[in-house]
Design a protein around this motif. Structure first.
Motif: not given
Length: 744
Positions: A473-482, A489-497, A523-528, A539-541
């Motif tokens: 899951l962590e790797q999939a999220l890193q891939n999504s963020e890339a 944009c970022s999955i940590s701030t722009s996600a709808i769902i 949360k880690q991405i937001n801190l970065s 946003l609150d997904p």
């Protein structure tokens, strides 16, 4: 894989070869394109670096591999970003060159290039590789240029500047200087003028004289001449023309290129240089496989073929599946052909084609037949049919046969315009998993970014990372963020769902950890972002977890994010809850109640986007059908038989809550882009019965309020899954509704 490396002589193409070896590949040949006239240093080319080409001939001897060279005959004719085969274009010279390399060394399966940031160059290399059946390797793609430059120097790349063309770079001072010497000054220019420290904006070009791949000899420049191309006072342009050089032999050492293991055609003559001849063709005809016509397909009874379509005019979903337990499936491949052909006919009926499709949900009955399904898929959806970019895709195994359906089930999201922006990277890189074929990483349309399903793949190796479901899951999220970063944009701030598909191979004790990992990662991405001095609006997904039998490559999780990417930086008005002026409607005998809100997750951007997930758990079902259910349901025993009457009551409640939500937020059913009802087949309520119940519910809503206005048409998809819910730990919803609407 055995690799032919495209080399310009620059630091990037040499370091890309080193990365290939790091990831287990073998460089068995190098290939270079040079000007037709030896006295010319530089061509007016968007594709090729040619400064210093006089020295490239030495690379064969330095590396101990054959060098294939071709003189460039073509010019820049196709200037659009996405390349299509164009007679007389300089890209066709690369095609001829690599085609000959493949002919002479049939074991070659991949091509390495040093692309870092240029989509123009990457897409052309990928186009040529696709035509030749080769894999593109671009291990420097999207890497941080400051870190990359330091890596090159640290790992032994010795390269000098042979062209400068940027503010702050003076031909008289900076040509012929090693990149290690210039590095501090390049960083200073980056801070002053924003230059690319690796020269990706054409600020400078280099020539590599030594690196760990040069195990036989290094190049020594004896004499050179500075040639001024422009004496512009702000950004003069000059090149270094080599006049004389020699090779300095190295002591014998172990080769890092792996050639000692090679048993190739050129084993006995590995330092040879071959010039590839042949005219750049005036006509280029690429063979294509025809899509099966209706007469070629297995006959199917019309009552077996089912369709649904949302009613939104500009962006809508079409879904197609086969259904009839009395007629056995003809097999996944044949079922998929029928469905793809039917969707194609539907698109044609609206005056559209595959180029109008933004996203494809490919549901199949057996992931072991994924390759067969893909073979069929690529005959229908091709890059030639989608000149503005191929659709993004997620592929999931569902319990289709158990639900009385055929072997395949497809949902496509269609737009009536060509304004989409598609990210399709076919090269294997360190950036994010490649999409080798007619499906893309992401598609942006009307401020909504639809991402392909991401697995926990390690991008440079394209293999699943170890460590279990949370690591995947962590790797999939890193891939999504890339991928998200490519759209600023970022999955940590722009996600709808976030829709997270979880395989049944995840043990029950691991499932509760999945949402915790997702939450902590965001949360880690937001801190970065805060560490970088940025304070983006967050946003609150919505989070939806779907339990499925299997995923591609045997993955344990697959993540499918949808993001909001506004065209302007205006403040987002999200999830407006002031509904005091809205009349509370009562339909189907239901009255507004506070507990209804506990069933839903919602996301609203006023006047733009409305998304909701409604979860009907056993406890909720007990409240809905309190007069006909026993207390077992409230204790989580959700696998009891439901009567048709109880399901009728539940279906009406779903439509009631969804209608109430979209109306309160200023939307209508006509704004719906997609509407899915996930259900487990072991509810023992046939899909046909469920479909009729929801269709009737919409008809009744129309009669009572006139708000649905769907005319009895099916605007929803019934998706059989093993489970769904708000968390991976509890996926035992009776029905889960996922609605996505957008204002035009």
């Amino acid at each position: 894989m055995k690799v032919v490396a495209l080399v310009s002589g620059g630091k990037d193409s040499c370091y890309a070869m080193m990365k290939c070896i790091q990831y287990g590949h073998q460089i068995v040949a190098v290939a270079n394109l040079l000007p037709d006239d030896d006295s010319v240093d530089e061509l007016d080319s968007y594709m090729y670096q040619t400064v210093g080409h006089q020295i490239i001939v030495s690379y064969a001897e330095c590396m101990g591999v054959p060098l294939f060279r071709r003189r460039i005959q073509g010019s820049t004719r196709h200037q659009k970003l996405s390349y299509r085969t164009t007679p007389g274009d300089e890209v066709e010279d690369m095609f001829i060159l690599l085609k000959e390399v493949k002919k002479q060394i049939p074991s070659i399966t991949a091509v390495s290039s040093g692309a870092i940031a240029s989509d123009y160059q990457r897409l052309r290399v990928e186009s040529v590789c696709s035509r030749l059946g080769l894999v593109s390797l671009a291990y420097l793609w999207k890497q941080d240029q400051s870190l990359l430059l330091q890596e090159m120097i640290t790992n032994g790349i010795v390269a000098i500047t042979v062209k400068v063309a940027a503010m702050g770079l003076d031909p008289a001072k900076h040509l012929g200087k090693e990149i290690a010497f210039l590095k501090p000054y390049l960083h200073k220019l980056k801070d002053l003028y924003g230059i690319n420290v690796c020269g990706e904006g054409g600020e400078y070009e280099t020539l590599t004289f030594d690196c760990p791949l040069f195990h036989n000899a290094r190049i020594m420049l004896d004499e050179s001449q500075v040639v001024l191309h422009s004496s512009d006072s702000i950004a003069p342009v000059g090149v270094l023309h080599p006049l004389k050089f020699h090779l300095e032999r190295k002591a014998k050492s172990n080769s890092i290129s792996g050639n000692d293991k090679s048993n190739d055609l050129y084993r006995e003559n590995i330092s040879s240089v071959f010039e590839v001849q042949g005219e750049n063709p005036l006509e280029c005809k690429a063979p294509c496989e025809s899509v099966p016509e209706a007469s070629d397909l297995v006959e199917v009874s019309s009552h077996r073929l089912h369709l649904s379509k949302t009613e939104k005019d500009d962006t809508f979903s079409i879904c197609c599946w086969l259904q009839d337990q009395s007629e056995p499936s003809a097999g996944l491949q044949e079922d998929l052909k029928l469905i793809l052909r039917q969707i194609e006919l539907q698109l044609q009926g609206y005056g559209f084609g595959w180029e109008h499709v933004l996203y494809i949900h490919l549901y199949i009955s057996d992931m072991n037949q994924f390759n067969l399904a893909n073979e069929t898929y690529v005959k229908f959806i091709t890059q030639d049919k989608c000149p503005n970019g191929v659709p993004s895709r997620s592929t999931i195994e569902l319990p289709l046969i158990q639900a009385g359906l055929g072997g395949a089930y497809i949902e496509v999201l269609v737009a009536n315009d060509q304004s989409k922006r598609v990210l399709h990277v076919q090269s294997i890189s360190c950036w994010a998993p490649s999409c080798i074929g007619p499906y893309s990483q992401a598609t942006l349309h009307m401020e909504i970014l639809h991402m392909a399903g991401q697995l926990g793949l390690n991008p440079p190796t394209m293999t699943l990372c170890g460590g279990g479901p949370t690591a995947e899951l962590e790797q999939a999220l890193q891939n999504s963020e890339a991928v998200a970063k490519c759209f600023n944009c970022s999955i940590s701030t722009s996600a709808i769902i976030f829709v997270v598909y979880c395989s049944t191979n995840i043990s029950s004790d691991e499932r509760p950890k999945i949402h915790d990992k997702l939450d902590s990662f965001l949360k880690q991405i937001n801190l970065s972002h805060l560490d970088e001095g940025r304070k983006p609006e967050v946003l609150d997904p919505i989070f939806l977890y779907v339990l499925v039998p299997d995923l591609p490559k045997g993955a344990l999780v697959e993540v499918k994010p949808i993001l909001y990417v506004p065209e302007t930086s205006e403040t987002t008005e999200e999830t407006l809850n002031d509904l005091s002026g809205v009349m509370a409607h009562s339909y189907f005998g239901f009255q507004p109640a506070d507990w209804h809100d506990s069933c839903i997750q919602k996301f609203v951007i006023h006047g733009k986007i409305c998304a909701v997930v409604l979860s009907i758990t056993g406890a909720v079902a007990l409240k809905i059908c309190s007069d006909s259910m026993n207390a077992d349901w409230s204790n989580g025993n959700h696998r009891n038989y439901l009567t048709e009457g109880q399901m009728k009551r539940i279906s009406r409640f779903c439509i009631y809550v969804l209608d109430k939500f979209i109306m309160e937020n200023g939307f209508s059913w006509k704004d719906t882009m997609s509407l899915r009802f996930y259900y487990p087949p072991n509810l023992h309520v046939p899909l046909e019965t469920l479909s009729l119940l929801f269709t009737d519910a919409f008809k009744e809503l129309d009669q009572m309020s006139g708000s649905a206005k769907v005319g009895g048409k099916s605007i929803f998809n019934l998706v059989p899954v093993l489970g769904a819910g708000k968390s991976a730990a509890c996926t035992e919803d009776i029905i889960t509704c996922e609605l996505f609407a957008r204002k035009s």
